[in-house]
Write a protein that holds these residues in place. Structure first.
Motif, mmCIF file in Angstrom:
data_model
loop_
_atom_site.group_PDB
_atom_site.id
_atom_site.type_symbol
_atom_site.label_atom_id
_atom_site.label_comp_id
_atom_site.label_asym_id
_atom_site.label_seq_id
_atom_site.Cartn_x
_atom_site.Cartn_y
_atom_site.Cartn_z
ATOM 1 N N GLN A 144 -4.555 -38.278 0.139
ATOM 2 C CA GLN A 144 -3.923 -39.578 0.285
ATOM 3 C C GLN A 144 -4.485 -40.237 1.521
ATOM 4 N N SER A 145 -4.321 -41.512 1.609
ATOM 5 C CA SER A 145 -4.867 -42.277 2.723
ATOM 6 C C SER A 145 -3.795 -42.541 3.762
ATOM 7 N N ALA A 146 -4.236 -42.991 4.920
ATOM 8 C CA ALA A 146 -3.288 -43.421 5.945
ATOM 9 C C ALA A 146 -2.434 -44.565 5.412
ATOM 10 N N GLU A 147 -3.049 -45.411 4.588
ATOM 11 C CA GLU A 147 -2.334 -46.546 3.994
ATOM 12 C C GLU A 147 -1.171 -46.067 3.127
ATOM 13 N N SER A 148 -1.437 -45.140 2.229
ATOM 14 C CA SER A 148 -0.384 -44.680 1.315
ATOM 15 C C SER A 148 0.688 -43.893 2.067
ATOM 16 N N TYR A 149 0.270 -43.154 3.097
ATOM 17 C CA TYR A 149 1.247 -42.398 3.874
ATOM 18 C C TYR A 149 2.183 -43.344 4.633
ATOM 19 N N LEU A 150 1.614 -44.390 5.211
ATOM 20 C CA LEU A 150 2.436 -45.354 5.938
ATOM 21 C C LEU A 150 3.502 -45.955 5.022
ATOM 22 N N GLU A 151 3.140 -46.254 3.780
ATOM 23 C CA GLU A 151 4.105 -46.844 2.856
ATOM 24 C C GLU A 151 5.270 -45.894 2.566
ATOM 25 N N LYS A 152 4.999 -44.584 2.609
ATOM 26 C CA LYS A 152 6.048 -43.600 2.330
ATOM 27 C C LYS A 152 7.047 -43.460 3.476
ATOM 28 N N ILE A 153 6.630 -43.828 4.674
ATOM 29 C CA ILE A 153 7.489 -43.564 5.842
ATOM 30 C C ILE A 153 8.035 -44.842 6.476
#
Length: 469
Positions: free
Chosen positions: A19-28
């Motif tokens: 996963q990307s930093a982008e997708s991780y940010l959206e999760k948190i």
């Protein structure tokens, strides 16, 4: 903080996968602990709206006052190296068992720690500076090293700080009649007359050897301090904005402004000029238009010097509605500011859409200070004009303002940004980080390019944390 970072790493390990930093940010987005760990480790580039004295935390200032046995005003909680004639002043050494009580009170007076609303928030903030200011004199080195250490710890690679006014004992008593003449022309908005008076004043100030004050500051204070402390290295860079104080009388302010421009024109360590003090103060409001014409005049004499202006650090209720309509306009259209600090009243500014389009077209960035604007002006979330600037594609940089007084840091600015504005993607946030270097006033292009290259490497390392092992 170690516990938060550990939580972050455990979470990454559990979801583990590509996963990307982008997708991780959206999760948190709605988890402040995870956001804090994320942004603590994310490269944050530069802090372009930064007041040196307001960025030092109160703890070391208080420790210094106690160690050097300053006098404490038991009523105002101001300190002094020597005992003033008026007021209830006692040495710290005489407080004995009462010292813990006063330490707590001082922390709550010199910063926003435990703020309870007993005084207006803007007064709490602006009044604190003069109370602790005596502890900073002669101790710039300690403060600069504190700021550098903290910046490196949270992945900030550049600070553009307003370090100190330029000392000047020039006698201008023979020029005081210009105060009334300038204000009279200013009241009539007679720019031609004001510029003519400023030209006369400039020639008189030049004859009083204004250049020597700039040279002394550049060579015997700024350059020496910067070099001796080895501030610049492979991890961190610092540059300095000269500034003047809005509350001064016109002649004194203009004298200091000329010296500030000379200093910036002749030293690569300086990164332009600014103007500070409460924008809603009596002289600040009365002379605001005049100050903008002064910057326009100085630009004509020193066209290579850049300047950012505090403008629009106002909100409804703090001043009359009509006073919200013109400060950013004048800072840009009259003074020719290259960046705007705060810009909170933009929605109230006359022809605000045209103004925003002009800022976008001419790449005039806005320095966004979320924690500062929330505390001082009580402006936050959808009342804050961040989205308005974003919608009009005005370049945005994220800054701290006065992290020491506000008990904040750069990481918190990004946490609030991501949590409050969920439509701001990781890619956009990353662009704001690069903006903080690209729109800095660093004079040496090689230094700026190196900082950008360093950001590339830092983001590569950071984003690798999210890739599959």
């Amino acid at each position: 903080m170690t516990r938060i970072i550990t939580l972050f790493c455990i979470f990454i390990a559990q979801i583990g996968f590509s996963q990307s930093a982008e997708s991780y940010l959206e999760k948190i987005r709605n988890n402040e602990a995870l956001l804090t760990a994320f942004f603590q480790q994310m490269p944050k580039g530069g802090d372009l709206h930064h007041h040196f004295s307001g960025s030092i935390y109160a703890e070391p200032l208080l420790e210094r006052a106690i160690a050097e046995d300053f006098y404490l005003n038991l009523e105002t909680l101001a300190v002094s190296k020597t005992k003033p004639e008026k007021g209830n002043w006692e040495r710290f050494s005489s407080l004995k068992d009462k010292l813990p009580f006063y330490e707590q009170q001082i922390m709550q007076t010199w910063s926003v720690k435990d703020y309870n609303g007993s005084v207006p928030s803007d007064d709490q903030f602006f009044d604190s500076f003069m109370k602790f200011e005596p502890t900073i004199k002669g101790h710039f080195a300690e403060g600069m090293l504190e700021l550098k250490k903290r910046a490196i710890a949270e992945n900030v690679s550049y600070i553009e700080t307003q370090l100190s006014t330029i000392p000047c004992d020039m006698n201008v008593s023979d020029l005081t009649d210009f105060n009334a003449r300038l204000r009279q022309a200013s009241a009539q908005k007679d720019e031609k007359a004001v510029l003519k008076l400023l030209d006369e004043l400039y020639k008189s100030i030049q004859k009083k050897d204004a250049k020597k004050y700039a040279e002394d500051f550049n060579n015997n204070f700024l350059a020496k301090l910067h070099k001796d402390l080895k501030i610049d290295d492979e991890r961190f860079t610092m540059r300095y904005q000269n500034f003047v104080l809005r509350f001064m009388e016109p002649v004194d302010l203009f004298k200091n402004l000329i010296i500030a421009f000379i200093s910036s024109n002749e030293s690569k360590l300086t990164a332009g000029v600014n103007i500070v003090s409460p924008e809603h103060g009596e002289n600040s409001m009365k002379d605001y238009w005049l100050h903008m014409v002064m910057f326009k005049y100085c630009n004509s004499k020193f066209p290579d010097v850049k300047y950012t202006l505090h403008a629009g650090e106002l909100t409804l209720g703090l001043v009359q509605p009509e006073d919200l309509t013109w400060h950013i306009n004048d800072a840009i259209y009259i003074a020719g500011a290259k960046r705007i600090g705060h810009g909170v009243d933009i929605a109230y500014e006359a022809n605000s859409y045209d103004l925003l389009k002009y800022m976008s077209k001419n790449n005039i960035p806005i320095e966004i200070n979320l924690v500062s604007n929330e505390f001082i002006l009580k402006v936050k979330e959808n009342r804050h004009p961040f989205t308005l600037y974003k919608e009009f594609n005005v370049p945005i940089v994220i800054s701290t303002d006065d992290a020491g007084i506000l008990r904040s840091n750069m990481t918190e600015q990004y946490v609030l940004l991501a949590k409050r504005y969920p439509d701001v993607s990781y890619a956009t946030i990353k662009q704001y980080v690069y903006n903080s270097i690209n729109f800095s006033f660093i004079q040496d292009e090689a230094v700026k390019k190196q900082l950008v290259k360093d950001l590339d490497n830092r983001f590569k390392t950071f984003e690798a944390k999210f890739s599959k092992n």
